[in-house]
Write an enzyme that holds these catalytic residues in place. Structure first.
Site, PDB file in Angstrom:
ATOM      1  N   GLY A   1      -1.189  -9.447  -7.789  1.00  0.00           N
ATOM      2  CA  GLY A   1      -0.054  -8.534  -7.672  1.00  0.00           C
ATOM      3  C   GLY A   1       0.763  -8.877  -6.442  1.00  0.00           C
TER       4      GLY A   1
ATOM      5  CG  MET B   1      -0.397  -6.006  -1.099  1.00  0.00           C
ATOM      6  SD  MET B   1       0.458  -6.291   0.492  1.00  0.00           S
ATOM      7  CE  MET B   1      -0.942  -6.496   1.615  1.00  0.00           C
TER       8      MET B   1
ATOM      9  CG  ASP C   1      -3.516 -10.308 -12.018  1.00  0.00           C
ATOM     10  OD1 ASP C   1      -3.368  -9.762 -10.905  1.00  0.00           O
ATOM     11  OD2 ASP C   1      -3.319  -9.692 -13.105  1.00  0.00           O
TER      12      ASP C   1
ATOM     13  CG  ASN D   1      -5.480  -0.210   1.942  1.00  0.00           C
ATOM     14  OD1 ASN D   1      -5.781  -0.628   3.055  1.00  0.00           O
ATOM     15  ND2 ASN D   1      -4.238  -0.126   1.510  1.00  0.00           N
TER      16      ASN D   1
ATOM     17  CE  LYS E   1      -4.107  -1.460   6.387  1.00  0.00           C
ATOM     18  NZ  LYS E   1      -4.057  -0.920   5.083  1.00  0.00           N
TER      19      LYS E   1
ATOM     20  CG  HIS F   1      -3.285   0.325  10.639  1.00  0.00           C
ATOM     21  ND1 HIS F   1      -2.577   0.553   9.480  1.00  0.00           N
ATOM     22  CD2 HIS F   1      -2.498  -0.455  11.420  1.00  0.00           C
ATOM     23  CE1 HIS F   1      -1.412  -0.066   9.566  1.00  0.00           C
ATOM     24  NE2 HIS F   1      -1.353  -0.684  10.729  1.00  0.00           N
TER      25      HIS F   1
ATOM     26  CD  GLU G   1       1.067   3.155   7.370  1.00  0.00           C
ATOM     27  OE1 GLU G   1       0.427   2.107   7.590  1.00  0.00           O
ATOM     28  OE2 GLU G   1       1.298   3.551   6.219  1.00  0.00           O
TER      29      GLU G   1
END
Lengths: 301, 301, 301, 301
Positions: A9, A11, A30, A95, A173, A176, A180
Site C-alpha cells: 500500500g 506506506m 501484496d 502500528n 511509536k 509518539h 502527536e
C-alpha cells in the site's frame, strides 16, 4: 541488502522505493493485483504469493510487514512462519500494539526466526524526507540490518535506532502518536482562538508562516498547519469530525496503567471522540437538567 | 536605522546586539548600572536616562520597549510621552496583554506618536537564531521599520510580519504561548510515560533524538527535550514545580471569552497550577471523603 | 430466606447483619479466624469452610460473595462450583469487572448454577441506611431472591432492581463509581477555591451546611463534606494523596471503548494519579524546558 | 417584616410568595405590566415605580433585588440610592459577580445604606422546597433580617447563613454553581456511557431511581436526572446544546487567579462551549492535518 516487503500500500510501496533508491534490492507481495502492479512499475519485484516472495530472497531472509495493525499481522505471520528458517527475520513496521509485538517475537523465536518491531513515523512525506524509526528487538539483528534502516531514515546516522527489546519499538511509536495528538490539538485550539477573534482579521496562514521561523512552536506540524491554511484558509468543506487510528487510545490506557497523569494527551483523544458525536447524549441530558431545575429552556434538536 | 532600546536585560541586550550585527545603530537605556555597562560592552550606546536616549536619536525616533509586562510599561510610556514628538514611534516587544497594547496605542496616537506591538518569540536562542515577530499596529509604520524586523528575524523575508491593527501582534503572541503550553505538556507527558515503563529501559534522550528527524513530532521543543535529557537523563535536581508567566492564563481566559473550547491548552495551564500545590486541599478533601464513606483510610501528611 | 455469605469483612459482615435484621437466616464463611469470630458475635452462623457453609444451607442454595475483586473471586468460584448443584445460585456483590461477571455467569450456567452480579453502593453507611443494588442476571432468579434485596436496600421497594443480563449489574456499578469520582472532584475543587480565598475567611463547614438544604448541589457527598470539614476544618494530618480502587479506570476505558467523551470523569481519575506523584517527571521536564528556551531557572528539588 | 422585592420574574415572584407564606409583607416592583399583575394576583403589593415601592415601606426599609446580573443591577441601584435613607438596606439576591457586590456595598455605605449579597440556590423548586442562601455583608444587618431568610430557607434554622463580608455571599454562590457544572457533567457522562452500552439494554431512568436510595451518588441532581429520563427516556427533541449563564466562567477564572487547579469544573465549562460549536474550527484543522501528514482523508462538511 535484499528485503521482502509484505504489503504494498502507500506506506509499503513508498518505503520499498526509498530502499531501492538506497541501493537495496526489494521484492514484494501484496494480495491486491493493482498494488502489485503499481509497485512493480516503481521497480519493486512483485511476487505472486508469500511463498514465491520467500523463495526470491537469499538466506538469511528479511521480511518486512507493512500491513494494517490487528489480525492481518497475525494471519500473515502464521502463513509466513512455515516458509521461514532459523536465522531469517521478520520486521513489523506497522502500528501494531506493542504487547502483540512482544508475543509475536516469542512465537517466532520458537523457530529461531528473528524479530524487530519498528515504529515508523513520517507518513506520506517519508518517501522524500525519510522515516523516523524506533526499533525493538535483538540488538545484533538490528545491527546486521542497519543498512536498511540507514536507507529509510532521513540520514544514515540520524532518525533511527534500536531502543530496547521486542515491543519497545512499537511502544515508543505508540507514545509518539500520543504526543502527536496533544501537539495537533494544541495547534488546532490556538488557531481556533485566532480565527474566532474577528476584530483583528488575522490571516491564519500568515501567522503560521511567521511562527515557522524562530518561534518556540516551530515544528513540522506547524509547517503542515501553514500549508493547510494557505491552501484553504477557511477550511471549507472539511467536517469537524476527527478520526483516530488507535495509538492514542493505547497511550491513554498505558498512561493510566502506569499511574502517569497525562491530561493533555487524554483530552486530545477525548476531543476527537466528542467531534464524532454531534448529538451527544451527555449534552442533551445537561440541557434537560438545566430546564428541570432552572426552567432555562433548551434548544430543540 | 537608528533605534533606542529601553530595557537592557537578557532579551533587550540580545536584540540590541542582533540589530547591531544587522548594521543598525542601537542606543539604549536601562535603570540598572550593570545592565547598561554590559550593553555598552556589547556595542550598544548606553545612555543615562530616557531623556538622553531620546536626544541621542534622530527624528523620527524609534523607541523599542523590552521591559517586563505590567505597570512598568505604563510608567515608561508615561515618562517617555512628553519627550516624544509627532512622527516618533514606540514599539513594545515584551509580553504585554493585548488589550493594554490597544489602550496604549490610542494614548500615544493622541500626540501623533506611532505604535507597534511586537509579539517576540525565540527566547535566549534568538540572538543567534533570530526572533519570530508578529506585529500589530499601523501598516505604513511597520513597513517603514521593516529593516529592523528583517534584522531581528531569522531571515530578512521570514519569521516576521504585520498581522493586524494595534493589539494584534500581542494577541498572536499570547496564543503562541498558549500553544506552547500545550506542546510542552504533550511532550512532557509522553516522556513521562516512556520513563515510567521500566521494563524497556528506554534511553529517553536517544528516543528524542530519533524523533528529531523524519517523525511527525519533530520540532524545536523536541530538540530542547533531547538536549535536556542528554544533559541530565534523570532530570536530577529539578523540582516538579512549573512556573508560568501569564500568557497561558490570558489565552485560557480569551478562549472562554470567545466561546472556543480549548481543553488542551487549558489542561496544560491547570497542570502547572497543580505542580505548585503539593499539599492540595482538593486532594486532601478527596482522601477525607473516601475515608468518610468507605472507611478507606488515608495517607497521613 | 437462607443465605451463605462468603467474605465476612466490613462489607460482608454488615450486609449479613442487615439481612439478619430483615428476618433472614445468614450463615457465613471467611478464611480469617477473627472475621469469623466477629461475625458470629453479630449473629451470623460462621462456618469453617466453603464445604460446611454449603452444607449448612437448604437447596436451592444462595451463596453471596463479598470478597475483593480479582483472582480471589475466580478462586472462590472454582472451589465452590463442585460443591453446588443445579438450581443453586451464586451472587457476586463485590466490585468485580463486568466482563469477568459475564464470563463467570457462563461458567456456572454450565452446571445449571444461577448467577447474579449485584453492584452494591453504600459503603460503611449501608448497615444503617441500606444499600443501593443494581442487579444483573436472570430475571426470574432475581425475582425469587427479591426478599434478600428488599432487606438490604434502604426500603423494600426502593434502591434495588434487576437492570439487565449478567454483567449489567456490575457495569452499572462501575459507571456509578465513575460518576462518584466526578462528583467528589467537583466538590473538592469547589471547597479548595473557597479555602484559598482567604480574604473572605469562609468557614467551609458552614458553607457546606447551608448548601445541604435547598441548593442545587445538595447530595449525600455534600453531607459527607460537611461532616469531614466540621470534624477537621483544615483537614490537618491528611495527605494530598488519593487512592483509587479500579472502577474509575474501568469507566474511563469503557467510555473510550464506546467512543463516549467523558472529560470530567476522566480528569477526576487523572487528578488522583497526579496526587500520588509528587515528583512527577512530566513537571520536571516542563521546568527543564522552560530553562532551556527561556533561561527561566527552575526550583531545585 | 416588610420587604420590597424589585424584579417580579420567576425567581422574584416565587420568593415573594414564599415570604408571604412565612407571614411577611411583600411589596414589589417590576417594569413589566404583566409581571406586576401576576405578582399582584399572588398577593404581592405591586407598585408602579421604585419611588412608590420605597414609599410603601416603613423605615428602615429593605429592598431585595432579583434582577438579571449585570448593568441592570447598577442601573437599579443608581435609581434607588437617592430614594433611600441611612439605615435602609439593599439586598442583591441575583447571580451578580462578587466583585461587583463588593463595589456596590461600598457605594451604598457612602449613604449609610446597608448591603447584603445573597447567593440564592434552588431554582424553580425553591417556592415549595425553600432556597439555600449564602449571605455576605454586615453581620448585624444579616441578624436583623434573619426572619426573612428563615422564611425563604427550607427550614428556619437550616439552609441559610451569613458567611462573610460583602461579596462573600455571591462568591460562595459562584463556587456553588461551578460545583454544579461539575456534578451535572459527571452525571451526564455516566448516563451517556450507560446509554451507549446497547448490549445491556439498560433503562436509564430505572438505574437513576435505584441510585436515588442508598448509593454514594444520591443527590438532588440525580433526582432530576431520574425525572428527566422518566419523562423522556431518549431525551428526544432536546438538542446537544448547553447554555451557560456566567458563574461557571467566573469560577474558572477565579480558580486560575487563585492558582487552584480545578480540572473538572473547568472541563465541565469547556464541554458546554464545545456543545455549542458543532462546526468547530479546531476539529476541522485536526482533520486537515491528518490528511496533510497521513493522507487519511476527511469527512466532508
Amino acid at each position: 541488502m535484499d528485503l521482502g516487503m509484505i504489503g504494498l500500500g502507500r506506506m509499503g510501496a513508498n518505503m520499498g522505493e526509498r530502499l531501492l533508491r538506497g541501493g537495496h534490492r526489494v521484492a514484494g507481495y501484496d494480495p491486491g493485483d493493482a498494488a502489485r502492479a503499481a509497485a512493480a512499475a516503481r521497480g519493486i519485484e512483485a511476487t505472486q504469493s508469500l511463498a514465491t516472495l520467500v523463495e526470491a530472497l537469499p538466506a538469511p531472509r528479511t521480511l518486512w510487514l507493512m500491513v494494517p495493525a490487528g489480525p492481518i499481522v497475525d494471519d500473515t505471520i502464521a502463513a509466513l512462519q512455515p516458509l521461514l528458517a532459523a536465522g531469517d527475520a521478520v520486521i513489523d513496521g506497522g502500528n501494531s500494539f506493542y504487547r502483540d509485538s512482544q508475543r509475536r517475537a516469542v512465537q517466532l523465536a520458537g523457530d529461531g526466526v528473528g524479530w524487530l518491531d519498528v515504529g515508523t513515523s513520517g507518513g506520506i512525506w517519508g518517501l522524500e524526507e525519510g522515516y523516523s524509526l524506533t526499533i525493538g528487538g535483538d540488538a545484533a539483528l538490528a545491527q546486521r540490518l542497519a543498512p536498511l534502516f540507514a536507507a529509510l531514515a532521513p540520514a544514515p546516522e540520524r532518525g533511527w535506532g534500536r531502543v530496547g527489546p521486542a515491543g519497545a519499538g512499537h511502544f515508543a511509536k505508540m507514545v509518539h502518536n500520543g504526543i502527536e495528538y496533544g501537539l495537533m490539538q494544541a495547534f488546532a485550539e490556538g488557531f481556533a482562538i485566532l480565527q474566532r477573534k474577528q476584530e483583528f482579521g488575522l490571516d491564519l496562514a500568515q501567522v503560521a508562516d511567521i511562527w515557522r521561523d524562530g518561534s518556540v512552536v516551530r515544528s513540522w506540524l506547524l509547517d503542515l498547519c501553514a500549508q493547510s491554511l494557505h491552501g484553504n484558509p477557511g477550511l471549507e468543506g472539511i467536517a469537524a469530525y476527527v478520526a483516530d487510528s488507535g495509538e492514542g487510545r493505547w497511550t491513554v490506557a498505558e498512561a493510566i496503567d502506569l499511574d502517569v497523569a497525562a491530561p493533555v494527551i487524554t483530552q486530545a483523544l477525548i476531543e476527537r471522540l466528542r467531534s464524532r458525536d454531534d448529538d451527544a447524549f451527555a449534552d442533551r441530558l445537561l440541557a434537560a437538567l438545566r430546564e428541570a431545575f432552572g426552567g432555562h429552556g433548551f434548544k430543540r434538536g
